[in-house]
Design a protein around this motif. Structure first.
Motif, mmCIF file in Angstrom:
data_model
loop_
_atom_site.group_PDB
_atom_site.id
_atom_site.type_symbol
_atom_site.label_atom_id
_atom_site.label_comp_id
_atom_site.label_asym_id
_atom_site.label_seq_id
_atom_site.Cartn_x
_atom_site.Cartn_y
_atom_site.Cartn_z
ATOM 1 N N SER A 1 -22.241 -13.523 20.853
ATOM 2 C CA SER A 1 -21.020 -13.599 21.660
ATOM 3 C C SER A 1 -21.144 -12.663 22.860
ATOM 4 C CB SER A 1 -19.852 -13.179 20.774
ATOM 5 O OG SER A 1 -18.759 -12.810 21.571
ATOM 6 N N ASP B 1 -15.993 -15.011 14.220
ATOM 7 C CA ASP B 1 -16.177 -14.284 15.463
ATOM 8 C C ASP B 1 -15.378 -12.989 15.426
ATOM 9 O OD1 ASP B 1 -15.239 -14.943 18.928
ATOM 10 O OD2 ASP B 1 -16.661 -13.541 18.035
ATOM 11 N N LEU C 1 -13.014 -21.882 14.807
ATOM 12 C CA LEU C 1 -13.525 -20.517 15.012
ATOM 13 C C LEU C 1 -12.507 -19.570 14.389
ATOM 14 C CD1 LEU C 1 -15.648 -18.704 16.814
ATOM 15 C CD2 LEU C 1 -13.617 -18.346 18.192
ATOM 16 N N GLN D 1 -22.206 -17.953 22.818
ATOM 17 C CA GLN D 1 -20.752 -18.042 23.018
ATOM 18 C C GLN D 1 -20.381 -17.166 24.216
ATOM 19 O OE1 GLN D 1 -17.231 -16.008 20.794
ATOM 20 N NE2 GLN D 1 -17.679 -17.907 19.692
ATOM 21 N N HIS E 1 -26.060 -20.062 11.107
ATOM 22 C CA HIS E 1 -26.503 -19.903 12.503
ATOM 23 C C HIS E 1 -25.976 -18.598 13.090
ATOM 24 C CE1 HIS E 1 -26.476 -24.528 12.353
ATOM 25 N NE2 HIS E 1 -27.716 -24.102 12.201
ATOM 26 N N HIS F 1 -20.480 -21.452 8.468
ATOM 27 C CA HIS F 1 -21.696 -22.046 9.038
ATOM 28 C C HIS F 1 -22.383 -21.131 10.059
ATOM 29 C CE1 HIS F 1 -19.386 -25.676 7.739
ATOM 30 N NE2 HIS F 1 -20.579 -26.079 7.380
ATOM 31 N N ALA F 2 -21.554 -20.373 10.818
ATOM 32 C CA ALA F 2 -22.151 -19.576 11.909
ATOM 33 C C ALA F 2 -21.392 -18.275 12.091
ATOM 34 C CB ALA F 2 -22.121 -20.374 13.210
ATOM 35 N N ILE G 1 -24.748 -17.182 16.610
ATOM 36 C CA ILE G 1 -24.342 -17.559 17.977
ATOM 37 C C ILE G 1 -23.858 -16.277 18.656
ATOM 38 C CG2 ILE G 1 -22.831 -19.006 19.399
ATOM 39 C CD1 ILE G 1 -22.488 -20.877 16.979
ATOM 40 N N TYR H 1 -17.055 -27.792 10.883
ATOM 41 C CA TYR H 1 -17.976 -26.692 11.156
ATOM 42 C C TYR H 1 -17.140 -25.417 11.348
ATOM 43 C CZ TYR H 1 -22.117 -24.375 13.106
ATOM 44 O OH TYR H 1 -23.186 -23.533 13.326
ATOM 45 N N THR H 2 -17.625 -24.316 10.748
ATOM 46 C CA THR H 2 -16.843 -23.068 10.827
ATOM 47 C C THR H 2 -17.676 -21.932 11.425
ATOM 48 O OG1 THR H 2 -17.582 -22.558 8.577
ATOM 49 C CG2 THR H 2 -15.417 -23.631 8.812
ATOM 50 N N GLU H 3 -17.012 -21.115 12.242
ATOM 51 C CA GLU H 3 -17.663 -19.944 12.830
ATOM 52 C C GLU H 3 -16.786 -18.725 12.575
ATOM 53 O OE1 GLU H 3 -18.549 -20.368 17.017
ATOM 54 O OE2 GLU H 3 -19.311 -22.409 16.792
ATOM 55 N N CYS I 1 -20.754 -15.054 15.040
ATOM 56 C CA CYS I 1 -20.808 -14.840 16.498
ATOM 57 C C CYS I 1 -20.800 -13.336 16.773
ATOM 58 C CB CYS I 1 -19.625 -15.506 17.174
ATOM 59 S SG CYS I 1 -19.366 -17.209 16.677
#
Ligand code: DX5
Length: 216
Positions: free
Chosen positions: A6, A167, A131, A30, A2, A184-185, A4, A163-165, A187
């Motif tokens: 920022s 950034d 995150l 975000q 994904h 997973h995502a 997202i 779930y991991t992001e 930012c």
């Protein structure tokens, strides 16, 4: 994976212009909330303005020495769906998580680059995600610290349900290694909002790049 975007903004005008540039290409954003103490940056964010925005949900990235007090200002805004608290900003992590849960949103923990994954050992069953800061928090346009990708890969192995992001430091030249980490995502900040393409065009471009990388 994904995307997202920022938003690290200093005014309502900057916020609205970045939303305009996105043109609803994504639906979840975000919002960086920096207090000028946890990080030197002081950002703009106004619950009343966010409450008036349609078509987006938001996660709050709290770069804030008093995250729970700040969260309370947002408690009546349904478009806030995720709360991200820095482990480095609280004295008792499990108490902070328990308190954050009372707001009825997802609760994520943010780890600065130098913070070890081990800090979530005792709380991983009480959070919805992590995150991972790819850079020292507070500024956009910095270079990704590669060791963070190893930390993400370690987390994906040890806690597959979390779930991991990522950034910070997401750039085209780091995308291949980022996809490899199975995060997973992402930012992205400057890659989306400080580019010659509009944010909408940039996201379409990034989705294509990610699909190409995943097909390799
Ligand atoms: C950094 C912020 C990030 C930032 C990312 O402190 O928390 O969200 O906006 O910006 P880039 O993608 O330019 O590193």
């Amino acid at each position: 994976m994904h995307i997202i975007p920022s938003l690290l903004v200093k005014s309502k005008e900057e916020f609205l212009s970045q939303l305009d540039s996105l043109d609803h290409m994504v639906t979840h954003l975000q919002l960086d909330i920096a207090d000028g103490q946890f990080v030197p940056t002081l950002t703009w964010s106004d619950p009343a303005i966010i409450a008036s925005i349609e078509g987006y949900t938001f996660e709050l990235h709290l770069m804030d020495l008093h995250p729970l007090e700040t969260i309370a200002l947002w408690k009546d805004i349904p478009s806030i769906t995720r709360l991200i608290i820095h482990v480095e900003s609280v004295t008792n992590l499990s108490d902070a998580i328990e308190h954050a849960r009372t707001f009825g949103r997802e609760v994520f923990i943010a780890l600065n680059p130098e913070t070890k994954l081990e800090v979530i050992e005792t709380v991983h069953t009480h959070i919805d995600g992590v995150l991972f800061m790819g850079v020292k928090p507070g500024f956009q346009g910095q270079t990704l610290i590669p060791e963070v990708l190893e930390k993400i890969a370690q987390c994906r192995k040890k806690y597959p349900d979390l779930y991991t992001e990522l950034d910070g430091g997401v750039q085209e030249d780091t995308l291949a290694a980022i996809v490899e980490s199975a995060v997973h995502a992402i930012c992205p900040g400057s890659l989306v909002f400080r580019h010659t393409r509009t944010a909408r065009e940039q996201i379409i471009h990034l989705k294509q790049k990610i699909n190409e990388l995943k097909a390799l």
